[in-house]
Design an enzyme around this catalytic site. Structure first.
Site, PDB file in Angstrom:
ATOM      1  N   MET A  33      26.829  66.758   9.409  1.00  7.49           N
ATOM      2  CA  MET A  33      26.002  68.090   9.161  1.00  7.49           C
ATOM      3  C   MET A  33      26.755  69.348   9.514  1.00  7.49           C
ATOM      4  O   MET A  33      26.408  70.421   9.320  1.00  7.49           O
ATOM      5  CB  MET A  33      24.547  68.194   9.746  1.00  7.49           C
ATOM      6  CG  MET A  33      23.793  67.085   9.508  1.00  7.49           C
ATOM      7  SD  MET A  33      21.875  67.497   9.701  1.00  7.49           S
ATOM      8  CE  MET A  33      21.800  67.922  11.499  1.00  7.49           C
ATOM      9  N   GLY A  34      28.146  69.259   9.658  1.00  3.49           N
ATOM     10  CA  GLY A  34      29.049  70.242   9.733  1.00  3.49           C
ATOM     11  C   GLY A  34      29.005  70.903  11.138  1.00  3.49           C
ATOM     12  O   GLY A  34      28.701  70.158  11.989  1.00  3.49           O
ATOM     13  N   ASP A  38      35.287  67.981  18.282  1.00  2.00           N
ATOM     14  CA  ASP A  38      36.047  66.846  18.294  1.00  2.00           C
ATOM     15  C   ASP A  38      35.308  65.585  18.505  1.00  2.00           C
ATOM     16  O   ASP A  38      35.747  64.487  18.148  1.00  2.00           O
ATOM     17  CB  ASP A  38      36.789  67.048  19.892  1.00  2.00           C
ATOM     18  CG  ASP A  38      38.189  66.530  19.620  1.00  2.00           C
ATOM     19  OD1 ASP A  38      38.628  66.873  18.750  1.00  2.00           O
ATOM     20  OD2 ASP A  38      38.521  65.795  20.713  1.00  2.00           O
ATOM     21  N   HIS A  40      33.103  64.717  16.119  1.00  2.00           N
ATOM     22  CA  HIS A  40      33.073  64.383  14.838  1.00  2.00           C
ATOM     23  C   HIS A  40      34.398  63.811  14.336  1.00  2.00           C
ATOM     24  O   HIS A  40      34.700  62.844  13.697  1.00  2.00           O
ATOM     25  CB  HIS A  40      32.789  65.710  13.779  1.00  2.00           C
ATOM     26  CG  HIS A  40      31.537  66.192  13.830  1.00  2.00           C
ATOM     27  ND1 HIS A  40      31.042  67.482  14.366  1.00  2.00           N
ATOM     28  CD2 HIS A  40      30.360  65.626  13.622  1.00  2.00           C
ATOM     29  CE1 HIS A  40      29.819  67.655  14.474  1.00  2.00           C
ATOM     30  NE2 HIS A  40      29.238  66.585  13.845  1.00  2.00           N
ATOM     31  N   GLN A  64      15.708  65.861   7.075  1.00  2.00           N
ATOM     32  CA  GLN A  64      15.282  65.435   8.710  1.00  2.00           C
ATOM     33  C   GLN A  64      15.120  66.334   9.536  1.00  2.00           C
ATOM     34  O   GLN A  64      15.032  66.244  10.907  1.00  2.00           O
ATOM     35  CB  GLN A  64      16.630  64.570   8.842  1.00  2.00           C
ATOM     36  CG  GLN A  64      17.904  65.468   9.134  1.00  2.00           C
ATOM     37  CD  GLN A  64      19.150  64.851   9.400  1.00  2.00           C
ATOM     38  OE1 GLN A  64      19.608  64.172   8.203  1.00  2.00           O
ATOM     39  NE2 GLN A  64      19.807  64.720  10.703  1.00  2.00           N
ATOM     40  N   LYS A 152      26.366  58.910  20.361  1.00  4.66           N
ATOM     41  CA  LYS A 152      25.687  60.292  20.874  1.00  4.66           C
ATOM     42  C   LYS A 152      24.152  60.098  20.419  1.00  4.66           C
ATOM     43  O   LYS A 152      23.175  60.482  21.051  1.00  4.66           O
ATOM     44  CB  LYS A 152      26.435  61.713  20.692  1.00  4.66           C
ATOM     45  CG  LYS A 152      25.553  62.733  20.470  1.00  4.66           C
ATOM     46  CD  LYS A 152      25.730  63.643  21.408  1.00  4.66           C
ATOM     47  CE  LYS A 152      24.832  64.804  21.344  1.00  4.66           C
ATOM     48  NZ  LYS A 152      24.135  65.102  20.011  1.00  4.66           N
ATOM     49  N   ASP A 153      23.956  59.832  19.192  1.00 11.48           N
ATOM     50  CA  ASP A 153      22.778  59.516  18.451  1.00 11.48           C
ATOM     51  C   ASP A 153      22.427  58.302  18.371  1.00 11.48           C
ATOM     52  O   ASP A 153      22.541  57.575  17.138  1.00 11.48           O
ATOM     53  CB  ASP A 153      22.942  60.289  16.976  1.00 11.48           C
ATOM     54  CG  ASP A 153      23.058  61.663  17.331  1.00 11.48           C
ATOM     55  OD1 ASP A 153      22.329  62.453  17.480  1.00 11.48           O
ATOM     56  OD2 ASP A 153      24.378  62.068  17.092  1.00 11.48           O
ATOM     57  N   MET A 187      29.318  66.641  23.405  1.00 12.62           N
ATOM     58  CA  MET A 187      29.811  67.758  22.317  1.00 12.62           C
ATOM     59  C   MET A 187      28.696  67.675  21.356  1.00 12.62           C
ATOM     60  O   MET A 187      28.058  66.409  21.107  1.00 12.62           O
ATOM     61  CB  MET A 187      31.082  67.544  21.868  1.00 12.62           C
ATOM     62  CG  MET A 187      32.196  67.712  22.750  1.00 12.62           C
ATOM     63  SD  MET A 187      33.868  67.722  21.820  1.00 12.62           S
ATOM     64  CE  MET A 187      34.979  67.941  23.027  1.00 12.62           C
TER      65      MET A 187
HETATM   66  P1  AMP Z   1      25.759  65.507  13.284  1.00  6.60           P
HETATM   67  O1  AMP Z   1      26.748  66.441  12.394  1.00  6.60           O
HETATM   68  O2  AMP Z   1      25.081  66.149  14.470  1.00  6.60           O
HETATM   69  O3  AMP Z   1      24.743  65.017  12.402  1.00  6.60           O
HETATM   70  O4  AMP Z   1      26.787  64.422  13.528  1.00  6.60           O
HETATM   71  C1  AMP Z   1      27.426  63.475  12.686  1.00  6.60           C
HETATM   72  C2  AMP Z   1      27.863  62.317  13.494  1.00  6.60           C
HETATM   73  O5  AMP Z   1      28.829  62.623  14.455  1.00  6.60           O
HETATM   74  C3  AMP Z   1      26.816  61.510  13.880  1.00  6.60           C
HETATM   75  O6  AMP Z   1      27.080  60.053  13.651  1.00  6.60           O
HETATM   76  C4  AMP Z   1      27.036  61.879  15.343  1.00  6.60           C
HETATM   77  O7  AMP Z   1      26.409  60.527  16.350  1.00  6.60           O
HETATM   78  C5  AMP Z   1      28.420  62.053  15.557  1.00  6.60           C
HETATM   79  N1  AMP Z   1      28.314  62.532  16.805  1.00  6.60           N
HETATM   80  C6  AMP Z   1      27.884  63.992  17.302  1.00  6.60           C
HETATM   81  N2  AMP Z   1      28.579  64.381  18.236  1.00  6.60           N
HETATM   82  C7  AMP Z   1      29.287  63.408  18.684  1.00  6.60           C
HETATM   83  C8  AMP Z   1      29.920  63.097  20.000  1.00  6.60           C
HETATM   84  N3  AMP Z   1      29.931  64.266  21.225  1.00  6.60           N
HETATM   85  N4  AMP Z   1      30.567  62.214  20.075  1.00  6.60           N
HETATM   86  C9  AMP Z   1      30.820  61.138  19.013  1.00  6.60           C
HETATM   87  N5  AMP Z   1      30.160  61.347  17.994  1.00  6.60           N
HETATM   88  C10 AMP Z   1      29.389  62.321  17.791  1.00  6.60           C
END
Ligand code: AMP
Length: 285
Positions: A33-34, A38, A40, A64, A152-153, A187
Site C-alpha cells: 500500500m506504499g 525497508d 517492503h 480493507q 509481520k502480517d 517497520m
Molecule cells: P503494507 O504496505 O503495509 O500493506 O505491506 C505490504 C507488504 O509488506 C505486506 O506483505 C506486509 O506484510 C509486508 N511488510 C510490512 N512491513 C514489513 C516488515 N517490517 N517486514 C517485512 N515485511 C513487511
C-alpha cells in the site's frame, strides 16, 4: 539497471507481462500500500533474487479499511516510493487508481472463512474480505510465478495462502521475515503516525511478545506473562489492546502449551497508530 516503468491500466500491465512470459521470463509480485520502508524492500530483494522480473503494486485498497478516517489518513508518497523502487531495480510499479481496480458496477466478494474469525478478523470486521479480494485481483492481473508477503502480517499471509489454494490460483506464496528497527520495533508505514515520545515507547510491544514466546516455549505460565504484558503496555501509554494472544500458525486456535509451531500476536493502539506485531513460538521441548 532498468528504468522503472509506472503502469496505471490493466491493459498495459497485461501487454507488458505477456511479453515477459513469451520470452520465458519468471515474474515476482510484491503487493503493497506504499509509504515504502525497508520491510517492503526486503520483499523486493527476495523477489529480485528469485525471479527474472519484479512487479511492485501500490494500491491503498479502500475495501480493507473499516474506517473512512483511517483510509483518508493513510500515508501516501508515490514519488518517493517510485524513487526507492527505481533504486532497487524493480521492473514495474503497478499503480492503478480505485476506478481501474473497482469499476462502476463492481459486485464480487472473496471471503476466506475460519482463520479470519480471530485476531484482526475479529477486531476489524470486513478487513480480510477486502484483503482477499484485492490480492485475488492483483494475482490474476499480473499472473506472477511467486508473490511475496511479510510475516509481520502473519494472519494476512495465511489468509492469502488459503485463498490461493482454495481458488486454484497458480502462484507460489512466499512469506518473508519481519524487518525491525534496531530497537526491535517492526517497520511499518503506520509508525509515521507516532510522536517522538510514542516512538520511544513503541518497542515494548516486541519485548512483550518475546517474553510471551519464551515463557510459552519453556512450558511456563502464559496467562501470567500476558497479564504482565498488558500492564507493561498500559504503563508505556498503549491505550487499547485489541489482542495479546498465542495461537497455532495453521489452525489459529488459542495455545497455552505449544506442541506445534505457534506465534505470539499483538495489536494495540499507541496514540493515533494501531500497531501489530508477532513472533514465532517454538513448541515445548
Ligand atoms: P503494507 O504496505 O503495509 O500493506 O505491506 C505490504 C507488504 O509488506 C505486506 O506483505 C506486509 O506484510 C509486508 N511488510 C510490512 N512491513 C514489513 C516488515 N517490517 N517486514 C517485512 N515485511 C513487511
Amino acid at each position: 539497471m532498468n528504468t522503472l516503468k509506472i503502469i496505471r491500466t490493466l491493459r498495459e500491465l497485461r501487454a507488458c507481462t505477456a511479453e515477459w512470459r513469451a520470452a520465458g521470463e519468471t515474474v515476482g509480485l510484491v503487493p503493497t500500500m506504499g509509504a515504502l520502508h525497508d520491510g517492503h524492500l526486503s520483499l523486493v530483494r527476495n523477489s529480485k533474487a528469485q525471479n527474472d522480473r519484479t512487479i511492485v503494486s501500490i494500491f491503498v485498497n479502500p475495501k480493507q479499511f473499516n474506517q473512512a478516517s483511517d483510509l483518508e489518513a493513510y500515508p501516501r508518497d508515490e514519488a518517493a516510493d517510485a524513487a526507492k523502487l527505481e533504486q532497487a531495480d524493480v521492473d514495474v510499479l503497478w499503480a492503478p487508481d480505485a476506478d481501474e481496480m473497482y469499476p462502476p458496477g463492481f459486485a464480487t466478494t472473496v471471503d476466506v472463512g475460519g482463520i479470519t474469525d480471530c485476531l484482526c478478523g475479529a477486531t476489524r470486521p470486513g478487513h480480510f474480505a477486502g484483503v482477499a479480494l484485492v490480492v485475488t485481483k492483483l494475482l490474476l492481473q499480473s499472473l506472477p510465478d511467486r508473490a511475496y508477503f511479510g510475516r509481520k502480517d502473519f494472519q494476512q499471509l495465511q489468509v492469502v495462502r488459503r485463498m490461493a489454494r482454495d481458488l486454484d490460483i497458480p502462484v507460489e506464496i512466499r512469506g518473508i521475515d519481519t524487518v525491525r528497527e534496531r530497537d526491535g520495533l517492526a517497520m511499518s508505514s503506520r509508525n509515521w503516525y507516532l510522536t517522538e515520545e510514542e516512538r520511544a515507547a513503541a518497542p515494548i510491544l516486541f519485548r512483550v511478545l518475546t517474553d510471551m514466546a519464551e515463557t510459552a516455549s519453556q512450558g511456563g505460565d502464559v496467562e501470567r506473562v500476558i497479564a504482565r504484558g498488558r500492564q507493561k503496555l498500559a504503563d508505556k501509554g498503549f491505550a487499547g489492546i485489541d489482542y495479546l494472544e498465542i495461537r497455532d500458525v495453521e489452525t489459529f486456535e488459542l495455545v497455552r502449551r505449544p506442541v506445534r509451531p505457534a506465534r505470539a500476536f499483538a495489536a494495540a493502539f499507541l496514540g493515533k497508530a494501531r500497531l501489530i506485531d508477532n513472533v514465532p513460538v517454538d513448541p515445548v521441548a
